[in-house]
Design an enzyme around this catalytic site. Structure first.
Site, PDB file in Angstrom:
ATOM      1  N   LEU A  79      18.000  43.042 -74.125  1.00  0.00           N
ATOM      2  CA  LEU A  79      17.054  42.222 -74.876  1.00  0.00           C
ATOM      3  C   LEU A  79      15.937  43.076 -75.494  1.00  0.00           C
ATOM      4  CD1 LEU A  79      16.810  39.045 -72.598  1.00  0.00           C
ATOM      5  CD2 LEU A  79      18.220  39.395 -74.637  1.00  0.00           C
ATOM      6  N   ASN A 110      16.813  49.185 -69.456  1.00  0.00           N
ATOM      7  CA  ASN A 110      16.515  50.429 -70.199  1.00  0.00           C
ATOM      8  C   ASN A 110      15.603  50.141 -71.387  1.00  0.00           C
ATOM      9  OD1 ASN A 110      18.589  49.073 -71.522  1.00  0.00           O
ATOM     10  ND2 ASN A 110      19.535  50.941 -72.313  1.00  0.00           N
ATOM     11  N   ASP A 321      27.732  43.364 -73.378  1.00  0.00           N
ATOM     12  CA  ASP A 321      26.935  44.589 -73.558  1.00  0.00           C
ATOM     13  C   ASP A 321      26.235  44.542 -74.930  1.00  0.00           C
ATOM     14  OD1 ASP A 321      25.701  47.008 -73.208  1.00  0.00           O
ATOM     15  OD2 ASP A 321      27.532  48.214 -73.256  1.00  0.00           O
TER      16      ASP A 321
HETATM   17 ZN   LIG Z   1      26.275  51.032 -70.227  1.00  0.00          ZN
HETATM   18 ZN   LIG Z   2      24.633  48.215 -71.638  1.00  0.00          ZN
END
Ligand SMILES: [Zn+2]
Ligand SMILES: [Zn+2]
Length: 447
Positions: A79, A110, A321
């Site tokens: 996001l 991340n 993903d």
């Molecule tokens: Zn990954």
């Molecule tokens: Zn990812």
């Protein structure tokens, strides 16, 4: 008292009657036409088509010829908040998810700063309660700053509502560090989700190592970069009897390693993405940076192994993903482009069109795998049954569209399926009993 791990957005629960809709919910054992009443956001009544009388206080939704499915749950989305809101944020990311038929997503850590502390988790959960359209859960980092050197405060993060932990975007390179994380996981619960990659094997690569990378002169990433790390971590999970989930499987060797670990009774699960299930290294030949992702698209044999894994249950669920990037970040030479494709708005239609319609996968199985992440992450599973919160998606399986033809709900447009002719349009999504998405051309029948 267990913390509610999914945060619901501010949209209010509704009253509506879905008239004569084909309800398909494998877990509820439903595969027939029904009237479905939702009252105050809960599935209140199910009856034969045309049997429920319409109450003018509720919305009437004409369901004839349409399918009502348990809404989807995605255990792997980026996001991009905090810090990279030019790519995506809580509002746009969950709007994209709602448009794809999702009632819940799990966000990766991340971000900038990295989600690795209880105060940041608290502020993100508060922001989700204000801004998110659908339910959102968070997977904070396993290691501080994703640096692989010090564990985050896992117990404290669990107290604050963490669904699990991941260093996604990176592997946990040190086996000793991962072992410590698994020992903590046993104490504080939650699922450890792993991005499997041995950087000493993948370094310098920008696509799958094989005939296409050789032809294009691009640095290759061998599939063993993923599968050897996965096998190591499966063994660690088995040794510690820890609960581990493997993210974005991309090759047959990884499917075999997961099958082997499951046969030993280890507590592991796995996901695969629509792009790995539908695309291969051949799709990279045009050097379109939307085809650049991590792990890279591999061979046709790998793709077939992933599909077989999804069918057999070796792969438990579909995960997009969803990885938004701004246009100027992706409009650079292939080697320099960041990894990732968006996927929330196309996942169901792409898999339905390319796997279900040709008879490769049964619709019921796809529907199951689209929401199986809920069970895997110990979250409430969308179920079309009286008394359950309405987490449903209404789809028109006959409606055709070109992916991206009307733009995207996501803030980013780096979707690898753009321009494809797809079937299976999401018309409406309910999350936690609230209407979180309505397709523009789809009008509710007025009383
Ligand atoms: Zn990954
Ligand atoms: Zn990812």
């Amino acid at each position: 008292m267990a913390q509610r791990r999914l945060v619901h957005g501010p949209l209010a629960p509704v009253d509506l009657l879905l008239r004569d809709v084909h309800v398909l919910d494998p877990r509820a054992g439903l595969h027939a036409r029904h009237d479905v009443r939702v009252r105050a956001g809960e599935v209140a009544e199910l009856a034969g088509p045309g049997e429920l009388s319409y109450d003018p206080a509720e919305e009437l939704v004409e369901g004839h010829g349409r399918h009502l499915l348990p809404a989807f749950v995605d255990p792997h989305v980026h996001l991009r908040t905090p810090g990279q809101e030019h790519k995506e944020d809580l509002e746009t990311g969950t709007r994209a998810a709602a448009a794809g038929g999702y009632a819940a997503v799990l966000a990766m850590p991340n971000t900038d700063p990295v989600l690795d502390s209880a105060p940041l988790l608290r502020s993100l959960r508060d922001a989700a309660a204000r801004e998110a359209r659908i339910s959102v859960g968070f997977l904070p980092a396993i290691t501080r700053g994703l640096q692989g050197e010090q564990l985050s405060e896992m117990a404290e993060l669990r107290e604050e509502g963490a669904v699990g932990f991941t260093d996604d975007g990176r592997p946990v390179q040190s086996a000793g560090m991962l072992r410590k994380a698994l020992q903590y996981q046993r104490l504080c619960g939650g699922v450890i989700a792993l991005h499997e990659e041995d950087p000493t094997l993948s370094r310098g690569g920008s696509m799958h190592e094989g005939t296409v990378s050789a032809a294009l002169g691009l640095g290759g990433i061998p599939t063993i970069a993923e599968s050897t790390m996965l096998a190591r971590d499966a063994a660690l999970a088995g040794y510690e009897d820890a609960r581990v989930h493997f993210q974005h499987l991309s090759c047959s060797a990884s499917v075999e390693a997961v099958a082997d670990a499951k046969a030993r009774g280890w507590r592991i699960s796995a996901e695969a993405s629509p792009h790995h299930l539908l695309l291969t290294e051949e799709d990279v030949r045009g050097m379109d940076t939307r085809m650049k992702m991590h792990p890279p698209l591999a061979t046709e044999a790998d793709r077939r192994a992933l599909i077989e894994g999804l069918r057999s249950g070796t792969i438990d669920c579909v995960a997009t993903d969803h990885a938004p990037h701004a246009r100027d970040e992706k409009e650079v030479p292939f080697e320099q482009a960041p990894m990732g494709t968006t996927g929330l708005e196309t996942a169901f239609a792409a898999l339905y069109t390319e796997l279900v319609l040709p008879g490769v996968l049964e619709l019921e199985l796809l529907v199951r795998r689209m929401s199986a992440a809920a069970e895997l992450f110990e979250l409430p599973t969308p179920l079309i049954a009286p008394g359950e919160p309405a987490n449903v998606t209404l789809v028109d399986l006959d409606a055709e569209f070109i992916a991206g033809e009307r733009g995207w709900e996501s803030r980013s447009e780096n979707c690898c399926f753009v321009g494809r002719r797809l079937r299976g349009r999401v018309l409406m999504t309910l999350s936690g009993g609230a209407v979180v998405y309505r397709e523009r051309a789809f009008s509710v029948v007025a009383a």
